[in-house]
Motif scaffolding. Structure first.
Motif: not given
Ligand SMILES: [Zn+2]
Length: 312
Positions: A174-178, A197-202, A205-208
């Motif tokens: 789900f790395w790029e899935d909002p 903790e800097w791994e937040k999606g891309e 999906g960034e922030g998800a």
């Protein structure tokens, strides 16, 4: 009183990993008779077959599925270079673990129950789309999320992973899935080493994706406080229509693989917090899937604590 269903199957006893921490005895400890003795209110339900392979292919590459399906017959006794061990019954056990999750989803969506727990093995949260790893053959939680979206028209989902290890497989899917919010709380440093903790999606999906790390020996009070003040608001903010828990119990203070300090009371509090947010925003719909947990008596008592908190 919440209606909670429980899924368990003998197939979990035929995934024989020998003298390994992720062993048959874990399934024996979670036998429905034992759990009903701890939590009489749970309802043990049969697992409905769902053509699990079709749903596995929504998340995993066909080559990977075929490799797992044929590995034992081809002479493989492990699926990776480490200790993801298989036996003759492993593929069937993995299919049944997926079927349990899909059955649970159907019954929660139909309103037959509010919440469900799948006490199945092998676990799933380390499995990547292209490979098995970390005792995980297929990504059960991710497959469940895709099933909810395609079969039940659910769009927004949250997956909360409190296993002591980072849920790298679920994160990868789900790395790029909002639409699918993934949060993992885990010890760091610890295998597999990801989930900083800097791994937040891309991309979209960034922030998800949200990772919370805890050093070895972190106190339970710190864990529960961060759960309350960071995880719960983030889940609420995502606005899911369905909540999935990747429930690993290796963050227990007696576990042999982790060094965190959770107790049965801690699992009750985590469960209550998620139940409250689920009742507030998604009709209380929760499916919880067993991941790790390797001290057998702590596993049994922690699952019982989790179930009691789901049901009362
Ligand atoms: Zn784990």
């Amino acid at each position: 009183m919440n209606r909670v269903t429980y899924y368990w199957n003998e197939s979990s006893l035929r995934h024989d990993t020998g003298r390994h921490v992720e062993c048959i005895a874990r399934a024996e400890r979670l036998h429905p008779d034992k759990m009903k003795a701890h939590v009489p209110g749970i309802e043990v339900r049969p697992i409905v077959r769902h053509d699990a392979a079709q749903w596995i292919l929504r998340v995993h590459e066909a080559e990977h599925h075929q490799f797992v399906q044929e590995a034992y017959a081809r002479g493989y006794r492990r699926l990776d270079e480490s200790d993801t061990i298989i036996s003759e019954g492993s593929y069937e056990a993995a299919l049944m673990a997926v079927d349990a999750a899909l059955t649970a989803a159907d019954e929660v969506m139909s309103g037959e129950c509010q919440a469900a727990f799948c006490a199945m093995r092998p676990p799933g949260h380390h499995a990547l789309p292209f490979m098995s790893m970390g005792f995980c053959l297929f990504a059960n939680a991710a497959i469940l999320a895709r099933y909810l979206q395609e079969k039940h028209g659910v769009r927004r989902i949250a997956i909360v992973d409190w296993d002591v290890h980072h849920g790298n497989g679920t994160q990868n899917v789900f790395w790029e899935d909002p639409d699918v919010f993934f949060v993992s709380l885990h010890q760091h440093p610890l295998w597999p080493g990801s989930g900083l903790e800097w791994e937040k999606g891309e991309g979209a999906g960034e922030g998800a994706t949200l990772n919370l790390i805890f050093p070895p020996g972190a106190e339970e009070s710190v864990y529960l406080s961060r759960f309350e003040h960071e995880v719960v608001p983030a889940v609420r903010n995502h606005g899911p229509e369905f909540l999935i828990i990747s429930a690993g119990f290796d963050s227990h203070f007696r576990d042999v693989l982790g060094n965190l300090k959770l107790t049965e009371e801690g699992y009750i509090q985590l469960t209550h917090m998620l139940r409250r947010v689920a009742e507030e925003i998604c009709g209380g719909r929760i499916v919880s899937l067993l991941e790790g947990g390797y001290n057998l008596s702590a596993l049994e008592s922690s699952v019982a604590a989790h179930l009691s908190a789901l049901s009362v």
